[in-house]
Motif scaffolding. Structure first.
Motif, short mmCIF file in Angstrom:
data_model
loop_
_atom_site.label_atom_id
_atom_site.label_comp_id
_atom_site.label_asym_id
_atom_site.label_seq_id
_atom_site.Cartn_x
_atom_site.Cartn_y
_atom_site.Cartn_z
N THR A 186 15.87 8.09 0.96
CA THR A 186 15.69 9.57 1.05
C THR A 186 15.56 10.02 2.60
O THR A 186 16.37 10.73 2.77
N VAL A 187 14.78 9.40 3.24
CA VAL A 187 14.35 9.84 4.60
C VAL A 187 15.69 9.52 5.44
O VAL A 187 16.23 10.17 6.55
N GLY A 207 2.65 13.91 0.35
CA GLY A 207 2.81 14.39 -1.03
C GLY A 207 4.04 15.00 -1.59
O GLY A 207 4.91 14.23 -1.52
N SER A 208 4.06 16.41 -1.79
CA SER A 208 5.29 16.78 -2.22
C SER A 208 6.47 17.20 -1.10
O SER A 208 7.42 17.68 -1.53
N GLU A 209 5.86 17.17 0.05
CA GLU A 209 6.66 17.70 1.32
C GLU A 209 6.72 16.67 2.35
O GLU A 209 6.02 15.79 2.54
N TYR A 210 7.97 16.74 2.83
CA TYR A 210 8.30 15.86 4.15
C TYR A 210 7.35 16.30 5.28
O TYR A 210 7.20 17.48 5.48
N ARG A 237 4.91 10.15 -6.03
CA ARG A 237 5.02 11.41 -5.17
C ARG A 237 6.04 11.14 -4.33
O ARG A 237 6.49 10.09 -3.91
N PRO A 238 7.05 12.33 -4.16
CA PRO A 238 8.34 11.98 -3.30
C PRO A 238 8.00 11.53 -1.98
O PRO A 238 8.99 10.89 -1.26
N PHE A 239 7.07 11.97 -1.11
CA PHE A 239 6.95 11.71 0.10
C PHE A 239 5.13 11.24 0.32
O PHE A 239 4.43 11.37 -0.50
N VAL A 259 0.73 -0.96 -0.03
CA VAL A 259 -0.08 0.18 0.01
C VAL A 259 0.77 1.36 -0.02
O VAL A 259 0.68 2.11 -1.03
N LEU A 260 1.78 1.24 0.88
CA LEU A 260 2.67 2.34 1.06
C LEU A 260 3.76 2.42 -0.27
O LEU A 260 3.86 3.58 -0.98
N ASP A 261 3.97 1.42 -0.96
CA ASP A 261 4.74 1.35 -2.09
C ASP A 261 3.91 2.09 -3.27
O ASP A 261 4.45 2.93 -3.96
#
Length: 230
Positions: free
Chosen positions: A194-195, A158-161, A153-155, A145-147
């Motif tokens: 990335t994280v 959405g677009s922001e951490y 989207r990068p995060f 589901v998370l994949d």
């Protein structure tokens, strides 16, 4: 100043990740789970469910009418701190909705199921094949589901951490103990790397042992294909 009642479990590490990202002043108050300190009356006064983490904010908003505000449950703490600081909760009302949805998804699904998977695969006093299979498969489903969410989207939000990423990341760190191979989830693996590379993440995890490391305990091998995980 924030007092963080802490042990380095995935739920405890969530709160440290937020505090390090925002550079909020805090001090760690260690809670020894092995000694049962989470059940002491002084801690139960802060966290009635006897679960770590919890915080005491010694500089809450004036409208709370108190000089020190206790908050328990990791999801509630993340939401409280994000609202307090105006950080990591999105730049629009729509982004906030997305972030809060995925925060609740982690709290209701990923954390409990991955936790059960890790328990039965590593800590249980006896091997229970049905439980191992059940929770490993459900954790794999949630990883998928998370994949899928991260495919475009990068995060997570959405677009922001955001606090959605902070909530999820510590539950992906012990993927081996959960019986999962991140190579089976390429978008999740990209996000994970990335994280992991963020300076705050590196500060928090420096010297932190794997929560599922237990000398002499058998660890079940990870499934080797999506077919086995379905």
């Amino acid at each position: 100043m924030i007092d963080l009642y802490f042990s380095p479990t995935p739920n405890g590490l969530k709160i440290r990740l937020f505090l390090e990202e925002t550079r909020l002043p805090y001090r760690i108050v260690p809670v020894s789970l092995s000694r049962g300190e989470q059940f002491e009356q002084s801690f139960l006064a802060i966290s009635p469910n006897g679960k770590m983490p919890a915080i005491v904010d010694h500089a809450p908003a004036s409208e709370t009418g108190t000089a020190a505000l206790p908050v328990f449950e990791s999801g509630a703490i993340l939401l409280y701190l994000a609202e307090k600081t105006g950080c990591l909760l999105g730049s629009s009302a729509m982004e906030r909705v997305e972030i809060v949805q995925w925060l609740f998804w982690q709290m209701a699904g990923l954390g409990p199921m991955a936790g059960q998977s890790g328990y039965f695969r590593v800590y249980a006093g006896e091997q229970v094949p049905f439980a191992i299979e059940r929770y490993t498969k459900e954790t794999a489903r949630l990883y998928r589901v998370l994949d899928t969410r991260l495919a475009d989207r990068p995060f997570v939000g959405g677009s922001e951490y955001s606090i959605a990423d902070i909530a999820c990341y510590p539950w992906i760190v012990p993927h081996d103990a959960h019986g999962q191979d991140l190579r089976e989830f390429p978008h999740l693996q990209r996000w994970f790397e990335t994280v992991r590379a963020r300076p705050a993440t590196q500060r928090v995890y420096e010297g932190v042992a794997d929560v599922y490391t237990k000398p002499g305990a058998p660890v079940q091998p990870a499934a080797t294909s999506r077919t086995q995980q379905s």
